[in-house]
Structures are given as structure tokens and as C-alpha cells.
Design an enzyme around this catalytic site. Structure first.
Site, PDB file in Angstrom:
ATOM      1  N   ASP A  12      61.592  56.084  44.107  1.00 54.45           N
ATOM      2  CA  ASP A  12      61.106  56.628  45.373  1.00 54.45           C
ATOM      3  C   ASP A  12      62.279  57.126  46.202  1.00 54.45           C
ATOM      4  O   ASP A  12      63.277  56.407  46.373  1.00 54.45           O
ATOM      5  CB  ASP A  12      60.377  55.548  46.180  1.00 54.45           C
ATOM      6  CG  ASP A  12      58.959  55.304  45.699  1.00 54.45           C
ATOM      7  OD1 ASP A  12      58.547  55.926  44.700  1.00 54.45           O
ATOM      8  OD2 ASP A  12      58.259  54.486  46.331  1.00 54.45           O
ATOM      9  N   GLY A  69      56.035  47.502  48.011  1.00 48.48           N
ATOM     10  CA  GLY A  69      56.712  47.237  49.272  1.00 48.48           C
ATOM     11  C   GLY A  69      57.017  45.785  49.542  1.00 48.48           C
ATOM     12  O   GLY A  69      57.433  45.430  50.644  1.00 48.48           O
ATOM     13  N   ARG A 128      50.063  41.634  32.278  1.00 47.04           N
ATOM     14  CA  ARG A 128      49.503  40.596  31.409  1.00 47.04           C
ATOM     15  C   ARG A 128      48.001  40.823  31.199  1.00 47.04           C
ATOM     16  O   ARG A 128      47.485  40.677  30.090  1.00 47.04           O
ATOM     17  CB  ARG A 128      49.752  39.212  32.014  1.00 47.04           C
ATOM     18  CG  ARG A 128      49.533  38.069  31.018  1.00 47.04           C
ATOM     19  CD  ARG A 128      49.833  36.715  31.637  1.00 47.04           C
ATOM     20  NE  ARG A 128      51.187  36.610  32.165  1.00 47.04           N
ATOM     21  CZ  ARG A 128      52.273  36.472  31.425  1.00 47.04           C
ATOM     22  NH1 ARG A 128      52.176  36.442  30.106  1.00 47.04           N
ATOM     23  NH2 ARG A 128      53.462  36.370  31.983  1.00 47.04           N
ATOM     24  N   GLY A 178      56.924  46.054  43.366  1.00 48.30           N
ATOM     25  CA  GLY A 178      57.701  44.831  43.558  1.00 48.30           C
ATOM     26  C   GLY A 178      58.947  44.696  42.714  1.00 48.30           C
ATOM     27  O   GLY A 178      59.582  43.639  42.711  1.00 48.30           O
ATOM     28  N   LYS A 206      52.880  61.772  45.903  1.00 46.17           N
ATOM     29  CA  LYS A 206      51.653  60.977  46.002  1.00 46.17           C
ATOM     30  C   LYS A 206      50.544  61.709  46.753  1.00 46.17           C
ATOM     31  O   LYS A 206      50.792  62.358  47.770  1.00 46.17           O
ATOM     32  CB  LYS A 206      51.939  59.650  46.727  1.00 46.17           C
ATOM     33  CG  LYS A 206      52.889  58.714  45.984  1.00 46.17           C
ATOM     34  CD  LYS A 206      53.089  57.424  46.755  1.00 46.17           C
ATOM     35  CE  LYS A 206      54.127  56.524  46.111  1.00 46.17           C
ATOM     36  NZ  LYS A 206      53.688  55.991  44.807  1.00 46.17           N
ATOM     37  N   GLY A 240      60.245  51.475  43.992  1.00 43.59           N
ATOM     38  CA  GLY A 240      59.967  52.063  45.291  1.00 43.59           C
ATOM     39  C   GLY A 240      60.985  51.652  46.324  1.00 43.59           C
ATOM     40  O   GLY A 240      62.070  52.217  46.442  1.00 43.59           O
ATOM     41  N   SER A 241      60.649  50.597  47.069  1.00 48.15           N
ATOM     42  CA  SER A 241      61.516  50.150  48.160  1.00 48.15           C
ATOM     43  C   SER A 241      62.750  49.414  47.662  1.00 48.15           C
ATOM     44  O   SER A 241      63.723  49.256  48.401  1.00 48.15           O
ATOM     45  CB  SER A 241      60.715  49.226  49.090  1.00 48.15           C
ATOM     46  OG  SER A 241      59.437  49.767  49.356  1.00 48.15           O
TER      47      SER A 241
END
Length: 299
Positions: free
Chosen positions: A24, A153, A165, A219, A81, A240-241
Site C-alpha cells: 500500500d 490496519g 486455515r 495484519g 481499491k 498495507g499499514s
């Protein structure tokens, strides 16, 4: 008459970024850092998921001008997005030439019932999934790539692990039924549980995996997180973050790329994990109110 991309072409693009990292980025400088670090592609957006989560409000498609500036600045593919169900945002992104559209639960859904008909587009799409049913329904709609939803995030990989999983367990069930000759159970699973055509189930049984590339997302904050998801069977990772909310984005970006490529080499992962600076501040999932969870959007 509009020319539509075939599933083969769309899935072919997705395979081009296989084993890579999609990062990102919110501006040209970050995009160039990502490219220099070895990113396979960048996701152009105005706010990373961590900021969307904190600031709240309605999260929409990013400004096309910002996306075009990033496209002009890098040579790697640029994704962007659109809101779930917002086919006009997707039309705009396709018209400006993004390489892939992410129909994303990180943005505020535009349609709480329907996803975009992705077969009506030339551009390939990536969509999130928490389990085999969600993954196959998105593929049936025309998605060329699947990713775990995770919980974007948060800097917390636990939900991405849970979703991967669940996909793996669903695939194992399909393969098991097929190998035992339990066709009636497969038909019932397709019709009542997964709600997808039997042809897709047969494809999964034959391939023993999803018929499209499957990335991890949501995450991922460290090289070890990326390697964990790869060892679970992911074909690559979205970050992302986790990079630009960390203390040393340039070094962390390179480290995550190295760990993704060398996911089965603990010595390499250990080496690239040294001296990375502060990781992003994470959030425990059980501290997030139910109405603030992003992964439950779009089933």
C-alpha cells in the site's frame, strides 16, 4: 462494443505477481520506496487501512489523479481499491488504466447484497475471502485473484491466519470427498454450503488448491508474518499499514520482500529481521468493537 478480458488473461496477470509483495502506498515517494525494495506491485490509495480505521467516516475510491501520478512514477503494476458493489468506481479505475482493481472491504461497502460483476470488466480483480465459500463465490463472479481478508490496519496477523486455515480446510474437505467418491456430498456442499457451481468444486478437487492465485492480506507487519503466510500456502502477500506505519519503511519493505521470497529459510528470515526499527503499533482483535470489524463486510 467493449472488449472484455478473458479469465485466462486476467488470471495470467495475477500469476505475474506470484511469490511477490504488493505494498500500500499513498504518494509517489512511497511508491518509489516500494519499487526500490522489490515490490511486485503497489496499491495506490489515499489512506492506509490503519488511518481509515482511526479516522472513520465513509472510505471511498481514491482520487484518480493521485493514482495516475503513482502510475507515472513507477514501472511496476499499480492496483487501486473500489468499494464492494460499486461498479462505477471500478469503471473509473479501469478507464484510467489500473492494472488490477481490489474490490475491498477496507472501503465502506456501496452494496450490502451484491458484489461487482467482475466478468463485465477487462481489468482483473482481486477480492478478499475468509473461507472457501467466500473465495469461490468471488471467483464465480470473475475474480482473478483471492486474498485473505485478515483484519486490515491492525498489524495483527491472527485473522489472516484464521482465514487461510479456513480456506485450506475447505479445500481438504473437497479433495477428501472426491477421493472417497462421495459425489452426492460434493453436490450438496456446492449447492447448500458454498453456494457455487459444481464446476468450480470439481476444479478445486482436481487442482487441490484454489483455481486462482491466493495472497495473504490483513495484519502483516513483519518479515516473519509474511513467511508464516507463505508457509501456510499463500502465493504472495499484501502489506498495507505494516510498512509505512513502521519506524524504518525502506528497510522493513526490503526485509518483507526477502522473507516472502525465502519463506522456508529461517536463517534468511532471521537475518533480514535484524535492526528493522519499531514495527507499527498493533491492535488486539478482541479490543475492536464488532461494528468496527472490516473482514465481515461482503460475504
Amino acid at each position: 462494443m467493449k472488449k472484455l478480458g478473458t479469465d485466462l488473461l486476467k488470471r495470467g496477470f495475477a500469476k505475474m505477481v506470484k511469490h511477490g509483495v504488493v505494498m500500500d502506498v499513498t504518494n509517489v515517494e512511497q511508491a518509489q520506496i516500494a519499487e526500490d525494495a522489490g515490490a511486485a506491485a503497489v496499491m495506490a490509495l489515499e489512506r492506509v487501512p490503519a488511518d481509515i480505521r482511526v479516522q472513520g467516516g465513509v472510505a471511498r475510491m481514491s482520487d484518480p489523479e493521485m493514482i495516475l501520478e503513482i502510475k507515472d512514477a513507477v514501472s511496476i503494476p499499480v492496483m487501486a481499491k473500489a468499494r464492494i458493489g460499486h461498479y462505477v468506481e471500478a469503471q473509473v479505475l479501469e478507464s484510467i488504466g489500473v492494472d488490477m482493481v481490489d474490490e475491498s472491504e477496507v472501503l465502506t461497502p456501496a452494496d450490502e447484497v451484491n458484489h461487482i460483476d467482475k466478468r463485465a470488466f477487462t481489468a482483473p480483480f482481486v477480492c478478499g475471502a475468509r473461507n472457501l465459500g467466500e473465495a469461490l463465490r468471488r471467483i464465480d463472479e470473475g475474480a482473478a485473484m483471492i486474498r485473505t481478508k485478515g483484519e486490515a490496519g491492525t498489524g495483527n496477523v491472527v485473522e489472516a491466519v484464521k482465514h487461510m486455515r479456513a480456506v485450506n480446510e475447505g479445500i481438504a474437505r473437497v479433495v477428501g470427498y472426491k477421493e472417497m467418491g462421495l459425489e452426492a456430498e460434493l453436490i450438496q456442499m456446492a449447492r447448500n454450503e458454498l453456494k457455487v457451481p459444481m464446476e468450480l468444486i470439481s476444479e478445486v478437487a482436481e487442482l487441490k488448491r484454489l483455481p486462482v492465485v491466493n495472497f495473504a492480506a490483513g495484519g502483516i507487519a513483519t518479515p516473519a508474518d509474511a513467511a508464516l503466510m507463505m508457509q501456510m500456502g499463500c502465493d504472495g502477500v499484501f502489506v498495507g499499514s505494516g510498512i509505512f506505519k513502521s519506524g524504518n519503511p525502506e528497510v522493513r519493505a526490503k526485509a518483507i520482500v526477502e522473507a516472502t521470497y525465502n519463506f522456508d529459510k529461517a536463517d534468511v528470515i532471521g537475518e533480514v529481521s535484524k535492526n528493522l526499527g519499531e514495527a507499527m503499533v498493533g491492535i488486539n482483535i478482541d479490543e475492536i468493537p464488532e461494528e468496527k470489524l472490516l473482514a465481515k463486510r461482503g460475504i
